[in-house]
Design a protein around this motif. Structure first.
Motif, PDB file in Angstrom:
ATOM      1  N   CYS A   1       0.844  -1.199   0.000  1.00 47.08           N
ATOM      2  CA  CYS A   1       0.000   0.000   0.000  1.00 47.08           C
ATOM      3  C   CYS A   1       0.882   1.252   0.000  1.00 47.08           C
ATOM      4  CB  CYS A   1      -0.890  -0.009   1.245  1.00 47.08           C
ATOM      5  SG  CYS A   1      -1.911   1.464   1.394  1.00 47.08           S
ATOM      6  N   THR A   2       0.567   2.169  -0.880  1.00 41.20           N
ATOM      7  CA  THR A   2       1.316   3.427  -0.934  1.00 41.20           C
ATOM      8  C   THR A   2       0.653   4.517  -0.089  1.00 41.20           C
ATOM      9  OG1 THR A   2       0.087   4.292  -2.826  1.00 41.20           O
ATOM     10  CG2 THR A   2       1.987   2.898  -3.320  1.00 41.20           C
TER      11      THR A   2
ATOM     12  N   CYS B   1      -2.055   6.035  -0.739  1.00 40.49           N
ATOM     13  CA  CYS B   1      -2.526   7.140  -1.583  1.00 40.49           C
ATOM     14  C   CYS B   1      -3.947   7.573  -1.206  1.00 40.49           C
ATOM     15  CB  CYS B   1      -2.473   6.737  -3.052  1.00 40.49           C
ATOM     16  SG  CYS B   1      -3.709   5.497  -3.514  1.00 40.49           S
ATOM     17  N   GLY B   2      -4.706   6.673  -0.591  1.00 40.45           N
ATOM     18  CA  GLY B   2      -6.057   7.004  -0.150  1.00 40.45           C
ATOM     19  C   GLY B   2      -7.140   6.812  -1.190  1.00 40.45           C
TER      20      GLY B   2
ATOM     21  N   CYS C   1      -8.550   4.186  -2.377  1.00 40.64           N
ATOM     22  CA  CYS C   1      -9.586   3.198  -2.050  1.00 40.64           C
ATOM     23  C   CYS C   1     -10.452   3.647  -0.884  1.00 40.64           C
ATOM     24  CB  CYS C   1      -8.946   1.839  -1.756  1.00 40.64           C
ATOM     25  SG  CYS C   1      -7.874   1.846  -0.314  1.00 40.64           S
TER      26      CYS C   1
ATOM     27  N   CYS D   1      -5.435   1.213  -8.000  1.00 38.26           N
ATOM     28  CA  CYS D   1      -4.636   1.003  -6.777  1.00 38.26           C
ATOM     29  C   CYS D   1      -3.170   0.863  -7.146  1.00 38.26           C
ATOM     30  CB  CYS D   1      -5.125  -0.251  -6.047  1.00 38.26           C
ATOM     31  SG  CYS D   1      -4.069  -0.727  -4.644  1.00 38.26           S
TER      32      CYS D   1
HETATM   33  S1  SF4 Z   1      -5.656   2.529  -3.432  1.00 39.28           S
HETATM   34 FE1  SF4 Z   1      -5.760   2.035  -1.233  1.00 39.28          FE
HETATM   35  S2  SF4 Z   1      -4.694   0.052  -0.996  1.00 39.28           S
HETATM   36 FE2  SF4 Z   1      -4.145   0.901  -3.001  1.00 39.28          FE
HETATM   37  S3  SF4 Z   1      -2.210   1.982  -2.632  1.00 39.28           S
HETATM   38 FE3  SF4 Z   1      -3.879   3.494  -2.457  1.00 39.28          FE
HETATM   39  S4  SF4 Z   1      -4.404   3.509  -0.229  1.00 39.28           S
HETATM   40 FE4  SF4 Z   1      -3.184   1.661  -0.643  1.00 39.28          FE
END
Ligand code: SF4
Length: 148
Positions: A16-17, A19-20, A22, A118
């Motif tokens: 998981c990066t 990034c938010g 999801c 994602c």
């Molecule tokens: S989309 Fe969600 S699970 Fe995927 S990298 Fe971003 S925060 Fe992590």
């Protein structure tokens, strides 16, 4: 591929990066059990073992965390351009098991489709097929295997 072999027999990569993505965007459900609600409420130091009305909603016989008007999960935090989770240590099983959900693992195309939104999928830590299957089939947080 034999009948018993999964398309991800050789394992998959995910880290998981944060990034938010999801945790925001189009409306959806983040299912929480009563057990998880109690755990989150205690983490938030509420004294009634419940979540506030704006944090959880009933959907039929089940419960889902709510979203803000902008689509953010009610527990998504944003600060100086960085996103985070206000309940990360006690986040629901649904959040813990992403992206190893049955619907994502049903076919390579489903996985790739999910990966399009994602950036953590297909890179980072390695998950063997055995670990993926253990995560995919876990029904309780307490039974989750240790992940990389
Ligand atoms: S989309 Fe969600 S699970 Fe995927 S990298 Fe971003 S925060 Fe992590």
């Amino acid at each position: 591929m034999s009948r018993k072999q999964k398309w991800y027999q050789d394992g998959l990569h995910f880290t998981c990066t944060q990034c938010g993505h999801c945790c925001s965007g189009a409306p959806g459900y983040v299912w929480v059990t009563k057990e998880e609600i109690v755990r989150i409420a205690r983490f938030l130091e509420r004294d009634d073992d419940r979540l506030a009305e704006h944090q959880v909603r009933r959907v039929g016989l089940h419960f889902s965390l709510t979203e803000r008007a902008n689509g953010d999960c009610v527990f998504l935090t944003r600060s100086n351009g960085a996103t985070g989770c206000a309940i990360y240590p006690v986040r629901p099983l649904q959040c813990r098991t992403w992206p190893f959900w049955s619907q994502n693992l049903a076919a390579r195309t489903a996985w790739d489709s999910a990966a399009a939104g994602c950036p953590g999928m297909n890179c980072g830590k390695f998950y063997s097929v055995g670990l993926i299957e253990a995560i995919r089939t876990t029904r309780r947080t307490e039974e989750l295997p240790v992940t990389p």
